[in-house]
Design a protein around this motif. Structure first.
Motif, PDB file in Angstrom:
ATOM      1  N   ALA A  50       0.839  -1.207   0.000  1.00 17.27           N
ATOM      2  CA  ALA A  50       0.000   0.000   0.000  1.00 17.27           C
ATOM      3  C   ALA A  50       0.871   1.254   0.000  1.00 17.27           C
ATOM      4  CB  ALA A  50      -0.932  -0.013   1.208  1.00 17.27           C
ATOM      5  N   SER A  51       1.863   1.292   0.899  1.00 20.29           N
ATOM      6  CA  SER A  51       2.764   2.446   0.955  1.00 20.29           C
ATOM      7  C   SER A  51       3.647   2.533  -0.281  1.00 20.29           C
ATOM      8  CB  SER A  51       3.634   2.381   2.216  1.00 20.29           C
ATOM      9  OG  SER A  51       2.848   2.511   3.378  1.00 20.29           O
ATOM     10  N   GLN A  52       4.063   1.371  -0.796  1.00 25.54           N
ATOM     11  CA  GLN A  52       4.911   1.369  -1.992  1.00 25.54           C
ATOM     12  C   GLN A  52       4.156   1.943  -3.185  1.00 25.54           C
ATOM     13  OE1 GLN A  52       8.176   1.464  -3.181  1.00 25.54           O
ATOM     14  NE2 GLN A  52       8.522  -0.505  -2.150  1.00 25.54           N
ATOM     15  N   LEU A  53       2.908   1.539  -3.366  1.00 18.72           N
ATOM     16  CA  LEU A  53       2.108   2.051  -4.488  1.00 18.72           C
ATOM     17  C   LEU A  53       1.856   3.548  -4.336  1.00 18.72           C
ATOM     18  CD1 LEU A  53      -0.453  -0.887  -4.844  1.00 18.72           C
ATOM     19  CD2 LEU A  53       1.528  -0.419  -6.297  1.00 18.72           C
ATOM     20  N   ASP A  54       1.628   3.998  -3.108  1.00 13.52           N
ATOM     21  CA  ASP A  54       1.455   5.436  -2.869  1.00 13.52           C
ATOM     22  C   ASP A  54       2.738   6.197  -3.199  1.00 13.52           C
ATOM     23  OD1 ASP A  54      -1.157   5.119  -2.052  1.00 13.52           O
ATOM     24  OD2 ASP A  54      -0.685   5.177   0.105  1.00 13.52           O
ATOM     25  N   ALA A  55       3.879   5.625  -2.810  1.00 12.84           N
ATOM     26  CA  ALA A  55       5.160   6.282  -3.071  1.00 12.84           C
ATOM     27  C   ALA A  55       5.454   6.353  -4.569  1.00 12.84           C
ATOM     28  CB  ALA A  55       6.282   5.546  -2.339  1.00 12.84           C
ATOM     29  N   ILE A  56       5.099   5.306  -5.302  1.00 12.47           N
ATOM     30  CA  ILE A  56       5.286   5.314  -6.758  1.00 12.47           C
ATOM     31  C   ILE A  56       4.456   6.437  -7.377  1.00 12.47           C
ATOM     32  CG2 ILE A  56       4.789   4.011  -8.873  1.00 12.47           C
ATOM     33  CD1 ILE A  56       5.520   1.455  -7.202  1.00 12.47           C
TER      34      ILE A  56
ATOM     35  N   GLU B  20      -0.085   5.672 -11.575  1.00  7.78           N
ATOM     36  CA  GLU B  20      -1.140   4.992 -10.826  1.00  7.78           C
ATOM     37  C   GLU B  20      -1.117   3.510 -11.185  1.00  7.78           C
ATOM     38  OE1 GLU B  20      -4.097   5.252  -8.036  1.00  7.78           O
ATOM     39  OE2 GLU B  20      -3.765   7.110  -9.138  1.00  7.78           O
ATOM     40  N   LEU B  21      -0.934   2.645 -10.184  1.00  9.90           N
ATOM     41  CA  LEU B  21      -0.965   1.196 -10.388  1.00  9.90           C
ATOM     42  C   LEU B  21      -2.153   0.623  -9.632  1.00  9.90           C
ATOM     43  CD1 LEU B  21       2.097   1.916 -10.979  1.00  9.90           C
ATOM     44  CD2 LEU B  21       2.615  -0.414 -10.248  1.00  9.90           C
ATOM     45  N   PRO B  22      -3.044  -0.065 -10.315  1.00  7.86           N
ATOM     46  CA  PRO B  22      -4.194  -0.649  -9.603  1.00  7.86           C
ATOM     47  C   PRO B  22      -3.753  -1.759  -8.662  1.00  7.86           C
ATOM     48  CG  PRO B  22      -4.129  -1.415 -11.878  1.00  7.86           C
ATOM     49  CD  PRO B  22      -3.071  -0.354 -11.753  1.00  7.86           C
ATOM     50  N   HIS B  23      -4.509  -1.941  -7.579  1.00 10.37           N
ATOM     51  CA  HIS B  23      -4.219  -3.033  -6.650  1.00 10.37           C
ATOM     52  C   HIS B  23      -4.468  -4.362  -7.351  1.00 10.37           C
ATOM     53  CE1 HIS B  23      -5.257  -0.157  -3.065  1.00 10.37           C
ATOM     54  NE2 HIS B  23      -4.175   0.207  -3.744  1.00 10.37           N
ATOM     55  N   ASP B  24      -3.636  -5.343  -7.027  1.00 16.33           N
ATOM     56  CA  ASP B  24      -3.781  -6.659  -7.644  1.00 16.33           C
ATOM     57  C   ASP B  24      -3.486  -7.729  -6.602  1.00 16.33           C
ATOM     58  OD1 ASP B  24      -4.025  -8.204 -10.341  1.00 16.33           O
ATOM     59  OD2 ASP B  24      -2.264  -9.059  -9.358  1.00 16.33           O
TER      60      ASP B  24
ATOM     61  N   GLY C 260      12.534   3.349  -1.929  1.00 13.03           N
ATOM     62  CA  GLY C 260      11.662   2.204  -2.168  1.00 13.03           C
ATOM     63  C   GLY C 260      12.010   1.017  -1.306  1.00 13.03           C
ATOM     64  N   GLN C 261      13.297   0.779  -1.112  1.00 10.26           N
ATOM     65  CA  GLN C 261      13.735  -0.347  -0.292  1.00 10.26           C
ATOM     66  C   GLN C 261      13.341  -0.174   1.169  1.00 10.26           C
ATOM     67  OE1 GLN C 261      16.330  -3.327  -1.305  1.00 10.26           O
ATOM     68  NE2 GLN C 261      14.459  -2.974  -2.453  1.00 10.26           N
ATOM     69  N   GLN C 262      13.412   1.054   1.648  1.00 12.38           N
ATOM     70  CA  GLN C 262      13.101   1.296   3.056  1.00 12.38           C
ATOM     71  C   GLN C 262      11.644   0.999   3.375  1.00 12.38           C
ATOM     72  OE1 GLN C 262      14.910   4.780   4.896  1.00 12.38           O
ATOM     73  NE2 GLN C 262      12.984   5.193   5.961  1.00 12.38           N
ATOM     74  N   ILE C 263      10.765   1.147   2.398  1.00 10.19           N
ATOM     75  CA  ILE C 263       9.333   0.923   2.631  1.00 10.19           C
ATOM     76  C   ILE C 263       9.058  -0.495   3.105  1.00 10.19           C
ATOM     77  CG2 ILE C 263       7.094   0.718   1.442  1.00 10.19           C
ATOM     78  CD1 ILE C 263       7.943   3.226  -0.174  1.00 10.19           C
TER      79      ILE C 263
END
Length: 334
Positions: A39-45, A52-56, A276-279
């Motif tokens: 969730a946090s990774q997708l928000d950070a992207i 925007e990447l849809p949840h999968d 990204g790695q820290q997330i």
């Protein structure tokens, strides 16, 4: 791989198509927000790249099946799965070679040399211990300790003939006792001896049973133990056994002929960046790259000197010999 290799996945329906695909900037298969803090990774992207990447919510096996079904007309741009599925995906031709930023810093054994798959984060097998449930018994420090009489009825491990986390534990024990992937005799002897202590052997992930104290000591991943230690009421520890253990990677790939190739590369570059790695550490997973973490994060993990005892194995061979070990366990231990 989460439900096949690690025994950690929740069941997810196979998504034949994504309703949001047309509106999405890129597609990642198996990037579920409730797992590993995607969730946090997708928000950070979205915040850093604007994509925007849809949840999968596929699992690793479903991801590979979907990539194979769409091989002639790919939908996804990137994919996330357990390491054995990354190896299979390359063999099936559904991945493209790509070395993201920081690729050279990923340890050997945790990446495909050509970049068809590479580790983003990993877990380590060890002992998830409920200190309050030990009674007068000391905290075990080694695999061998668990065969002592004071741990009678206290030790649990997932059935290695049906759960991957159980099998990974068996591989760790086997190597610790002097075996290798060509010789599981030490593991069989160990489980036969441990059977004298009346172990608890569930088939499914048993996090809640450790938290409740029903299973005081469980062969499990470090991230589950840390999750309990820092988020649950009670006293919990992760013990990395003195004889050593194994690491189990989660990997990503660029999809071969994906519709948004350059965006896929940018996203993978961000995931492998320091930010990204820290997330991943939000979910107590170890980053693949040896990045410097803030003190408030790094202090939650065992010291690096402890983790030096946990190393990769030949994951392709580990998968190849899994069935044979399972059969031996059922015939000679259970």
């Amino acid at each position: 791989m989460r439900n096949v290799m690690l025994g950690l996945a929740t069941a997810g329906a196979l998504v034949a198509s994504l309703p949001a695909a047309q509106a999405a900037d890129a597609i990642c298969y198996n990037c579920p927000p409730q797992w590993a803090d995607w969730a946090s990774q997708l928000d950070a992207i979205k915040d850093n790249l604007g994509y925007e990447l849809p949840h999968d919510n596929k699992n690793s096996g479903q991801t590979l099946s979907q990539l194979l079904a769409e091989q002639g007309n790919p939908v996804a741009d990137i994919a996330y799965y357990g390491v054995t599925f990354g190896i299979k995906a390359k063999a099936e031709g559904v991945t493209a070679a790509y070395k993201p930023a920081g690729f050279e810093e990923i340890p050997e054994g945790l990446k495909d040399p050509e970049g068809h798959w590479f580790t983003t984060h990993f877990g380590t097998l060890g002992l998830f211990v409920n200190l309050d449930a030990l009674g007068d018994a000391p905290v075990p420090q080694c695999w061998a300790d668990l065969t002592k009489p004071e741990y009678d009825g206290m030790v649990g491990y997932l059935d290695p003939s049906s759960a991957f986390v159980g099998y990974a534990g068996a591989v760790a024990v086997n190597r610790a006792m002097g075996g290798d992937l060509d010789n599981f005799d030490p593991a069989i002897a160990y489980f036969q001896e441990l059977a004298e202590n009346d172990p608890i052997v569930p088939k499914q992930t048993s996090y809640a049973r450790v938290v409740s104290g029903e299973i005081p000591i469980l062969f499990d991943y470090d991230f589950n133990a840390y999750r309990a230690k820092y988020t649950e009421d009670g006293n919990f520890e992760f013990v990395l056994p003195c004889e050593g253990s194994v690491v189990v990677p989660y990997v990503m790939s660029l999809v071969n002929n994906g519709p948004n190739k350059e965006r896929g590369k940018e996203i993978l570059d961000f995931i492998m960046s320091d930010a990204g790695q820290q997330i991943w550490t939000n979910a107590f997973l170890k980053p693949a790259r040896p990045i410097e973490l803030p003190a408030e994060i790094s202090e939650k993990f065992l010291p690096d000197s402890e983790y030096a005892r946990a190393t990769p194995v030949d994951y392709a061979k580990m998968e190849q010999v899994q069935k044979g070990f399972g059969e031996r366990y059922l015939n000679e231990v259970r």
